[in-house]
Write a protein that holds these residues in place. Structure first.
Motif, PDB file in Angstrom:
ATOM      1  N   ALA A 184      -5.543   8.171  10.882  1.00  0.00           N
ATOM      2  CA  ALA A 184      -4.087   8.236  11.121  1.00  0.00           C
ATOM      3  C   ALA A 184      -3.385   7.033  10.488  1.00  0.00           C
ATOM      4  O   ALA A 184      -2.309   7.172   9.884  1.00  0.00           O
ATOM      5  CB  ALA A 184      -3.810   8.283  12.620  1.00  0.00           C
ATOM      6  N   ALA A 185      -3.991   5.849  10.600  1.00  0.00           N
ATOM      7  CA  ALA A 185      -3.411   4.657   9.984  1.00  0.00           C
ATOM      8  C   ALA A 185      -3.365   4.791   8.463  1.00  0.00           C
ATOM      9  O   ALA A 185      -2.371   4.404   7.827  1.00  0.00           O
ATOM     10  CB  ALA A 185      -4.209   3.417  10.381  1.00  0.00           C
ATOM     11  N   ALA A 186      -4.425   5.353   7.875  1.00  0.00           N
ATOM     12  CA  ALA A 186      -4.443   5.551   6.423  1.00  0.00           C
ATOM     13  C   ALA A 186      -3.314   6.488   5.990  1.00  0.00           C
ATOM     14  O   ALA A 186      -2.608   6.214   5.000  1.00  0.00           O
ATOM     15  CB  ALA A 186      -5.797   6.112   5.991  1.00  0.00           C
ATOM     16  N   CYS A 187      -3.111   7.571   6.723  1.00  0.00           N
ATOM     17  CA  CYS A 187      -2.022   8.511   6.396  1.00  0.00           C
ATOM     18  C   CYS A 187      -0.659   7.832   6.498  1.00  0.00           C
ATOM     19  O   CYS A 187       0.224   8.049   5.657  1.00  0.00           O
ATOM     20  CB  CYS A 187      -2.080   9.727   7.317  1.00  0.00           C
ATOM     21  SG  CYS A 187      -3.551  10.759   7.100  1.00  0.00           S
ATOM     22  N   LEU A 188      -0.485   6.994   7.526  1.00  0.00           N
ATOM     23  CA  LEU A 188       0.791   6.293   7.689  1.00  0.00           C
ATOM     24  C   LEU A 188       1.044   5.320   6.540  1.00  0.00           C
ATOM     25  O   LEU A 188       2.169   5.213   6.036  1.00  0.00           O
ATOM     26  CB  LEU A 188       0.799   5.545   9.022  1.00  0.00           C
ATOM     27  CG  LEU A 188       0.917   6.415  10.279  1.00  0.00           C
ATOM     28  CD1 LEU A 188       0.637   5.581  11.518  1.00  0.00           C
ATOM     29  CD2 LEU A 188       2.303   7.036  10.364  1.00  0.00           C
ATOM     30  N   TYR A 189      -0.006   4.620   6.121  1.00  0.00           N
ATOM     31  CA  TYR A 189       0.174   3.664   5.025  1.00  0.00           C
ATOM     32  C   TYR A 189       0.446   4.373   3.700  1.00  0.00           C
ATOM     33  O   TYR A 189       1.224   3.864   2.871  1.00  0.00           O
ATOM     34  CB  TYR A 189      -1.052   2.759   4.909  1.00  0.00           C
ATOM     35  CG  TYR A 189      -1.050   1.624   5.897  1.00  0.00           C
ATOM     36  CD1 TYR A 189      -0.068   0.629   5.839  1.00  0.00           C
ATOM     37  CD2 TYR A 189      -2.001   1.536   6.909  1.00  0.00           C
ATOM     38  CE1 TYR A 189      -0.050  -0.410   6.752  1.00  0.00           C
ATOM     39  CE2 TYR A 189      -1.989   0.495   7.824  1.00  0.00           C
ATOM     40  CZ  TYR A 189      -1.009  -0.473   7.738  1.00  0.00           C
ATOM     41  OH  TYR A 189      -0.984  -1.501   8.645  1.00  0.00           O
ATOM     42  N   PHE A 190      -0.159   5.530   3.489  1.00  0.00           N
ATOM     43  CA  PHE A 190       0.148   6.297   2.274  1.00  0.00           C
ATOM     44  C   PHE A 190       1.607   6.780   2.304  1.00  0.00           C
ATOM     45  O   PHE A 190       2.292   6.774   1.278  1.00  0.00           O
ATOM     46  CB  PHE A 190      -0.809   7.473   2.139  1.00  0.00           C
ATOM     47  CG  PHE A 190      -2.191   7.076   1.699  1.00  0.00           C
ATOM     48  CD1 PHE A 190      -2.375   6.158   0.683  1.00  0.00           C
ATOM     49  CD2 PHE A 190      -3.312   7.625   2.306  1.00  0.00           C
ATOM     50  CE1 PHE A 190      -3.650   5.783   0.277  1.00  0.00           C
ATOM     51  CE2 PHE A 190      -4.590   7.254   1.908  1.00  0.00           C
ATOM     52  CZ  PHE A 190      -4.761   6.329   0.899  1.00  0.00           C
ATOM     53  N   ALA A 191       2.074   7.196   3.500  1.00  0.00           N
ATOM     54  CA  ALA A 191       3.476   7.599   3.629  1.00  0.00           C
ATOM     55  C   ALA A 191       4.405   6.415   3.372  1.00  0.00           C
ATOM     56  O   ALA A 191       5.442   6.546   2.706  1.00  0.00           O
ATOM     57  CB  ALA A 191       3.727   8.176   5.020  1.00  0.00           C
ATOM     58  N   SER A 192       4.037   5.237   3.874  1.00  0.00           N
ATOM     59  CA  SER A 192       4.843   4.042   3.629  1.00  0.00           C
ATOM     60  C   SER A 192       4.864   3.668   2.148  1.00  0.00           C
ATOM     61  O   SER A 192       5.868   3.153   1.645  1.00  0.00           O
ATOM     62  CB  SER A 192       4.299   2.859   4.439  1.00  0.00           C
ATOM     63  OG  SER A 192       4.613   2.998   5.802  1.00  0.00           O
ATOM     64  N   PHE A 193       3.764   3.943   1.469  1.00  0.00           N
ATOM     65  CA  PHE A 193       3.715   3.671   0.026  1.00  0.00           C
ATOM     66  C   PHE A 193       4.749   4.518  -0.715  1.00  0.00           C
ATOM     67  O   PHE A 193       5.473   4.019  -1.592  1.00  0.00           O
ATOM     68  CB  PHE A 193       2.304   3.958  -0.496  1.00  0.00           C
ATOM     69  CG  PHE A 193       2.180   3.865  -1.995  1.00  0.00           C
ATOM     70  CD1 PHE A 193       2.194   2.632  -2.627  1.00  0.00           C
ATOM     71  CD2 PHE A 193       2.049   5.000  -2.761  1.00  0.00           C
ATOM     72  CE1 PHE A 193       2.092   2.540  -4.009  1.00  0.00           C
ATOM     73  CE2 PHE A 193       1.934   4.923  -4.146  1.00  0.00           C
ATOM     74  CZ  PHE A 193       1.955   3.681  -4.767  1.00  0.00           C
ATOM     75  N   VAL A 194       4.841   5.799  -0.348  1.00  0.00           N
ATOM     76  CA  VAL A 194       5.822   6.686  -0.982  1.00  0.00           C
ATOM     77  C   VAL A 194       7.237   6.217  -0.668  1.00  0.00           C
ATOM     78  O   VAL A 194       8.117   6.155  -1.558  1.00  0.00           O
ATOM     79  CB  VAL A 194       5.603   8.138  -0.515  1.00  0.00           C
ATOM     80  CG1 VAL A 194       6.699   9.046  -1.072  1.00  0.00           C
ATOM     81  CG2 VAL A 194       4.232   8.639  -0.952  1.00  0.00           C
ATOM     82  N   VAL A 195       7.499   5.868   0.600  1.00  0.00           N
ATOM     83  CA  VAL A 195       8.833   5.395   0.994  1.00  0.00           C
ATOM     84  C   VAL A 195       9.175   4.099   0.264  1.00  0.00           C
ATOM     85  O   VAL A 195      10.327   3.872  -0.146  1.00  0.00           O
ATOM     86  CB  VAL A 195       8.886   5.195   2.520  1.00  0.00           C
ATOM     87  CG1 VAL A 195      10.184   4.532   2.946  1.00  0.00           C
ATOM     88  CG2 VAL A 195       8.737   6.537   3.238  1.00  0.00           C
ATOM     89  N   CYS A 196       8.182   3.248   0.067  1.00  0.00           N
ATOM     90  CA  CYS A 196       8.405   1.980  -0.620  1.00  0.00           C
ATOM     91  C   CYS A 196       8.763   2.201  -2.094  1.00  0.00           C
ATOM     92  O   CYS A 196       9.627   1.507  -2.645  1.00  0.00           O
ATOM     93  CB  CYS A 196       7.152   1.118  -0.497  1.00  0.00           C
ATOM     94  SG  CYS A 196       7.364  -0.573  -1.072  1.00  0.00           S
ATOM     95  N   ILE A 197       8.095   3.169  -2.739  1.00  0.00           N
ATOM     96  CA  ILE A 197       8.437   3.499  -4.123  1.00  0.00           C
ATOM     97  C   ILE A 197       9.886   3.978  -4.216  1.00  0.00           C
ATOM     98  O   ILE A 197      10.646   3.584  -5.124  1.00  0.00           O
ATOM     99  CB  ILE A 197       7.485   4.571  -4.675  1.00  0.00           C
ATOM    100  CG1 ILE A 197       6.058   4.012  -4.782  1.00  0.00           C
ATOM    101  CG2 ILE A 197       7.953   5.095  -6.021  1.00  0.00           C
ATOM    102  CD1 ILE A 197       5.902   2.926  -5.805  1.00  0.00           C
ATOM    103  N   LEU A 198      10.302   4.822  -3.273  1.00  0.00           N
ATOM    104  CA  LEU A 198      11.697   5.288  -3.249  1.00  0.00           C
ATOM    105  C   LEU A 198      12.661   4.128  -3.011  1.00  0.00           C
ATOM    106  O   LEU A 198      13.765   4.105  -3.578  1.00  0.00           O
ATOM    107  CB  LEU A 198      11.868   6.353  -2.163  1.00  0.00           C
ATOM    108  CG  LEU A 198      11.067   7.653  -2.366  1.00  0.00           C
ATOM    109  CD1 LEU A 198      11.252   8.578  -1.162  1.00  0.00           C
ATOM    110  CD2 LEU A 198      11.488   8.353  -3.641  1.00  0.00           C
ATOM    111  N   ALA A 199      12.255   3.170  -2.184  1.00  0.00           N
ATOM    112  CA  ALA A 199      13.110   2.007  -1.928  1.00  0.00           C
ATOM    113  C   ALA A 199      13.275   1.158  -3.192  1.00  0.00           C
ATOM    114  O   ALA A 199      14.361   0.634  -3.455  1.00  0.00           O
ATOM    115  CB  ALA A 199      12.519   1.162  -0.803  1.00  0.00           C
ATOM    116  N   ILE A 200      12.219   1.032  -3.981  1.00  0.00           N
ATOM    117  CA  ILE A 200      12.311   0.285  -5.247  1.00  0.00           C
ATOM    118  C   ILE A 200      13.301   0.962  -6.178  1.00  0.00           C
ATOM    119  O   ILE A 200      14.144   0.309  -6.824  1.00  0.00           O
ATOM    120  CB  ILE A 200      10.930   0.159  -5.903  1.00  0.00           C
ATOM    121  CG1 ILE A 200      10.059  -0.823  -5.130  1.00  0.00           C
ATOM    122  CG2 ILE A 200      11.055  -0.305  -7.355  1.00  0.00           C
ATOM    123  CD1 ILE A 200       8.658  -0.987  -5.681  1.00  0.00           C
TER     124      ILE A 200
END
Length: 249
Positions: A184-200
């Motif tokens: 579950a933590a791995a899935c959350l971090y992958f989701a945060s990675f996508v959100v972070c790319i959008l934030a950039i």
């Protein structure tokens, strides 16, 4: 206005993700400790006193040479599983601390965020997601390896003689909970990675719009008119001062 509201919603969603990640990291930490306590046995210090017999004050189901043997097996078994505990605690605490650090650093308006900070956060999210996948695989592999040893099998037979079938050499429910929360933590971090790319992308678009606005002809004319207005005001003040001085003279 709609763009501003969208940026605010993105930041809120990003913050919620970080809070959930920290919570899941703490759950992994708790489950690692619970897994060690549940399989440590009745005579091992690794049991942390949870559900165990106090050999000095309470009744023990073992006695004599059997007690000595089960003591040694419990100690050996907990020592063999120690890398799972130390590794799990260190990994989950490090991930939770860095996540909290990025959460605090990211609580800024979009105009104050830097691409460098977001790039570092993206790299951390990606590494944390991949790291959790690898950590879960290694954890289960190590647990299965320890459970297949002769120490575990002898220990299982000793406890089974006294009716304690929970001390077996199968993967325990607490170990499965560690793996579940790790995934579950791995899935959350992958989701945060996508959100972070959008934030950039959002920050870069905002910076480009700001640069264009500052370099546009309208902006130049506006700045020039402001400067001319200031010059006129200063010259008017000087003329008033000269007139007042002439009147006094």
């Amino acid at each position: 206005m709609l763009s501003f509201q969208g940026n605010v919603l993105d930041e809120v969603f990003k913050g919620i993700l970080k809070f959930v990640e920290i919570t899941v990291n703490l759950l992994v930490l708790i489950c690692v400790g619970a897994a060690q306590a549940s399989v440590a046995g009745f005579t091992s210090i690794g049991g942390l006193g949870i559900g165990s017999f106090n050999l000095n004050l309470a009744y023990s189901p073992f006695e004599g040479t059997e007690l000595q043997e089960v003591r040694e097996l419990d100690m050996q078994f907990t020592q063999m599983r120690a890398p799972c505990v130390y590794g799990g605690v260190a990994f989950s605490l490090t991930a939770a601390s860095l996540t909290l650090l990025f959460l605090v650093a990211g609580t800024k308006p979009i105009q104050r965020l830097t691409v460098g900070l977001l790039a570092g956060e993206c790299a951390f999210n990606l590494l944390a997601g991949v790291g959790y996948v690898a950590a879960v695989g290694l954890y289960l592999h190590f647990v299965i390896q320890v459970n297949s040893t002769e120490v575990c099998k002898r220990r299982e037979r000793l406890y089974a003689r006294r009716g304690y079938t929970s001390m077996n050499c199968m993967v325990q429910g607490s170990d499965m909970a560690v793996s579940l929360f790790g995934v579950a933590a791995a899935c959350l971090y992958f989701a945060s990675f996508v959100v972070c790319i959008l934030a950039i992308r959002t920050v870069r678009a905002f910076q480009s719009r700001t640069a264009k606005a500052q370099g546009s002809p309208e902006s130049s004319l506006r700045d020039r008119s402001v400067r001319d207005h200031r010059v006129v005001c200063r010259s008017s003040e000087r003329s008033h001062s000269v007139q007042a001085l002439a009147t006094l003279v």
